[in-house]
Design an enzyme around this catalytic site. Structure first.
Site, PDB file in Angstrom:
ATOM      1  N   GLN A 139      43.258  -6.797  13.481  1.00  0.00           N
ATOM      2  CA  GLN A 139      43.117  -5.379  13.132  1.00  0.00           C
ATOM      3  C   GLN A 139      44.297  -4.551  13.622  1.00  0.00           C
ATOM      4  OE1 GLN A 139      39.793  -2.681  14.828  1.00  0.00           O
ATOM      5  NE2 GLN A 139      39.398  -2.892  12.640  1.00  0.00           N
TER       6      GLN A 139
ATOM      7  N   LEU B 232      46.577   4.146  22.038  1.00  0.00           N
ATOM      8  CA  LEU B 232      45.583   4.455  21.006  1.00  0.00           C
ATOM      9  C   LEU B 232      45.250   5.943  20.942  1.00  0.00           C
ATOM     10  CD1 LEU B 232      43.571   2.968  19.042  1.00  0.00           C
ATOM     11  CD2 LEU B 232      41.868   3.431  20.764  1.00  0.00           C
TER      12      LEU B 232
ATOM     13  N   GLU C  55      39.722   6.808  16.954  1.00  0.00           N
ATOM     14  CA  GLU C  55      39.155   7.181  15.658  1.00  0.00           C
ATOM     15  C   GLU C  55      38.300   8.446  15.807  1.00  0.00           C
ATOM     16  OE1 GLU C  55      38.288   3.744  13.232  1.00  0.00           O
ATOM     17  OE2 GLU C  55      36.286   4.525  12.899  1.00  0.00           O
TER      18      GLU C  55
ATOM     19  N   ARG D 244      39.249   0.926   8.950  1.00  0.00           N
ATOM     20  CA  ARG D 244      40.582   0.865   9.552  1.00  0.00           C
ATOM     21  C   ARG D 244      41.604   0.099   8.730  1.00  0.00           C
ATOM     22  NH1 ARG D 244      38.788   0.002  15.851  1.00  0.00           N
ATOM     23  NH2 ARG D 244      38.117   2.164  16.081  1.00  0.00           N
TER      24      ARG D 244
ATOM     25  N   HIS E  87      45.629  -3.925  17.293  1.00  0.00           N
ATOM     26  CA  HIS E  87      44.550  -3.395  18.123  1.00  0.00           C
ATOM     27  C   HIS E  87      43.488  -4.414  18.515  1.00  0.00           C
ATOM     28  CE1 HIS E  87      41.837  -0.414  19.732  1.00  0.00           C
ATOM     29  NE2 HIS E  87      40.922  -0.619  18.810  1.00  0.00           N
TER      30      HIS E  87
ATOM     31  N   ARG F  83      36.759  -5.118  11.452  1.00  0.00           N
ATOM     32  CA  ARG F  83      35.718  -4.546  12.307  1.00  0.00           C
ATOM     33  C   ARG F  83      35.649  -3.034  12.131  1.00  0.00           C
ATOM     34  NH1 ARG F  83      35.720  -1.918  17.341  1.00  0.00           N
ATOM     35  NH2 ARG F  83      37.922  -2.243  17.757  1.00  0.00           N
TER      36      ARG F  83
END
Ligand SMILES: Cc1cc2nc3c(=O)[nH]c(=O)nc-3n(C[C@H](O)[C@H](O)[C@H](O)COP(=O)(O)OP(=O)(O)OC[C@H]3O[C@@H](n4cnc5c(N)ncnc54)[C@H](O)[C@@H]3O)c2cc1C
Length: 566
Positions: free
Chosen positions: A231, A243, A246, A277, A342, A377
């Site tokens: 991912q 990061l 989200e 994603r 990620h 995911r």
């Protein structure tokens, strides 16, 4: 010889939850971790944990089934459907358990656990504590670990799994302070060693999230599953790739290109910034490749319209990171972001009970592939996986021991594994080889990022595989500078580098052969999903002359795979 009924390797959320589950039955359970439990990467999780609690007024008609369906659709139908349904059915129970243990989730005005919208989800179902959700859950579980008086080996690193006659007997672990190796006998071993982000080099993952935890069982013949599905998180801060949760988009943030357009309108008109994603990462990358990014490398995550109050109360960590690492304040300025590596959807091949093909050896959390996430995911489902499957792994290990007849076996196998590890480490320390660790690490990172990224194609994957194989050979000629056994971080990193390279080989080999695009695996030369030929799990098995691939059926017993639209 050290002996425990159950040994849990890893002190993150999955590991602590597993140890707590075991401790409800046996006192002789131990948790071993190369860093202190509360320093595990789980603590960096920001956005939240999913469960259909129906606390948000817009989520009143949510259900565990709906959460399950969203997870399966998000996975591009590669998830094992019963496993995904189990994950989502257990969610409310596990989240309330955390709450009862004292987890300070944010609240609605009525005092219920608050829930924010997240990507690929039909309803707002992500429970959070501002943008520090992983941190608070990690501390809550640590309190339970202390309360249950669970024995911990902090700053010990497992280097080998010991399997004798196909049965797990324990591990060899290095006490990092002294460099001494210890054999540890256990009736059952549960690996919860987390993700392998550092095998990509540039990643949102901590320095400690390396491939070694997956590579250890892999080297003992336990396969890794679906490793090509990696991912890329859509929004990482340009420069450091830290990061940007989200949750920023969940709270209403926009993605804008250099023309000021909310470009997601073109690609996912219904879900916009909250598409899954894999899709958002591809859209951002496309905007950049087609010249609508800034400096050909990033777009903007714009929170300025959210207002100071919302940013300060819901996203305080994000604001702090932006100020400290980029010198910008998201209250007044857009955040420059780009996709970054990620999360590994793949991992140690195990079933819905977290059991592998080796009796007594279990895996849970990010290092495992029960296959709840399939090819992609959904945000908020990983924290959930750690507590749901951590508990399951612990309970199943207890059940296994209850039925086991040959307790305290394997002393000979453990001793001979100890000797073998002693000589491996001595060879590594005494090797006068010319290869330097930073060179191999740099070439590995560049290869993975440039050739095995958001978009992939045959010639680049082929070149990447050749490069990783070359690096695996060059690793044998590694010369370390620090020859000491005590507190030798260089030695620790060298062992981890070997794990990274082996994991990378499985990623690239799987990606090269899979001639379709599904979830996070996007081939420009095979842009369509191909259920006829590729609705199957990749199984990567170790051999001394490289990875061997085979395939396994996907459980599609609940929902018919359909085209994924958002
Ligand atoms: C920045 C960031 C933000 C995230 N945000 C979210 C989010 O908001 N929601 C969500 O659902 N998911 C999120 N994720 C993903 C999620 O946090 C992780 O997948 C999850 O926390 C992994 O937990 P774990 O227990 O499996 O592993 P970890 O927490 O990584 O723990 C691994 C443990 O294994 C130990 N270990 C490893 N190898 C060895 C060895 N050889 N010997 C001994 N010990 C070893 C380490 O010491 C550590 O204690 C995020 C991930 C990152 C990187």
């Amino acid at each position: 010889m050290i002996y425990h009924k159950v040994l849990v390797v890893g002190g993150g959320l999955a590991g602590m939850r597993a140890a707590i589950a075991v401790s409800e039955h046996y006192t002789n359970v131990a948790l071993l971790t190369k860093i202190y439990p509360v320093r595990s990467h789980s603590g960096a999780a920001q956005g939240g944990i999913n469960g259909a609690l129906c606390n948000n007024p817009r989520g009143l008609h949510d259900s565990c089934e709906r959460h399950g369906f969203d997870t399966i659709k998000g996975s591009d139908f590669l998830a094992d459907q019963k496993a995904s349904m189990l994950l989502t059915a257990e969610a409310p129970k596990r989240i309330r358990e955390l709450e009862h243990w004292g987890c300070p989730f944010d609240r609605t005005e009525e005092g219920k656990i608050a829930q924010r919208p997240f990507g690929g989800a039909g309803f707002p179902r992500t429970c959070y504590a501002a943008d520090k959700t992983g941190h608070v859950i990690l501390h809550v579980l640590y309190e339970q670990l202390v309360k249950h008086e669970i024995k911990t080996y902090n700053e010990w690193m497992v280097t080998k799994l010991v399997v004798e006659d196909g049965i797990c007997r324990g591990v060899i672990a290095m006490e990092l302070l002294t460099g001494k190796l210890h054999p540890i006998m256990a009736e059952a071993v549960i690996f919860t060693t987390g993700g392998s982000g550092r095998s990509y080099g540039v990643t949102t993952n901590a320095r400690t999230s390396t491939g070694l935890g997956m590579a250890i069982p892999y080297m003992e013949g336990i396969p890794l599953k679906d490793m090509e599905f990696v991912q890329f998180h859509p929004t990482t801060l340009v420069g450091s790739n830290i990061l940007m949760t989200e949750g920023c988009r969940g709270e209403g943030g926009y993605l804008k290109n250099k023309l000021g357009e909310r470009f997601m309108q073109k690609y996912a008109p219904d879900f916009m910034e909250l598409a899954p994603r894999d899709i958002v990462s591809r859209c951002i990358t496309t905007e950049i490749l087609e010249g609508r990014g800034f400096d050909n490398s990033y777009v903007h995550l714009d929170l300025t319209h959210l207002g100071a109050h919302k940013i300060i109360t819901r996203l305080p960590g994000i604001r702090e990171i932006c100020i400290n690492f980029k010198g910008i304040d998201p209250i007044t300025q857009p955040i420059p972001i780009q996709p970054g590596m990620h999360y590994f959807m793949g991992g140690i091949d195990c079933n819905i009970d977290c059991a592998t093909d080796v009796p007594g050896f279990y895996a849970a959390g990010e290092c495992a592939c029960v296959s709840v996430h399939g090819a992609n995911r959904l945000g908020g489902n990983s924290l959930l996986e750690t507590v749901v499957f951590g508990a399951i792994a612990g309970e199943k290990a207890v059940k296994y021991i209850e039925g086991k007849k040959d307790a305290r076996k394997g002393e000979k196998a453990l001793n001979s594994a100890l000797e073998q590890q002693e000589s491996k480490i001595n060879n590594l320390l005494n090797n006068q080889g010319k290869e330097k660790m930073p060179d191999i690490t740099k070439e590995m990172s560049e290869t993975m990022l440039k050739k095995v990224g958001v978009f992939r194609k045959k010639d680049e994957l082929k070149a990447a595989l050749d490069k990783i194989k070359e690096l695996i050979q060059r690793y044998k000629n590694l010369g370390l500078l620090n020859k000491n056994r005590k507190c030798n971080q260089e030695l620790m990193w060298a062992l981890e580098l070997e794990g990274n390279l082996l994991v990378d080989e499985t990623v690239v080999a799987g990606a090269l052969v899979r001639e379709e695009s599904r979830g996070s695996h996007s081939r420009t030369d095979f842009p369509k999903r191909d259920d006829k030929n590729w609705l199957k799990h990749t199984v990567a098995t170790y051999s001394s002359d490289g990875v061997k691939l085979s395939y396994k059926e996907v459980d599609t017993s609940i929902y018919e795979p359909v085209e994924r639209k958002y």
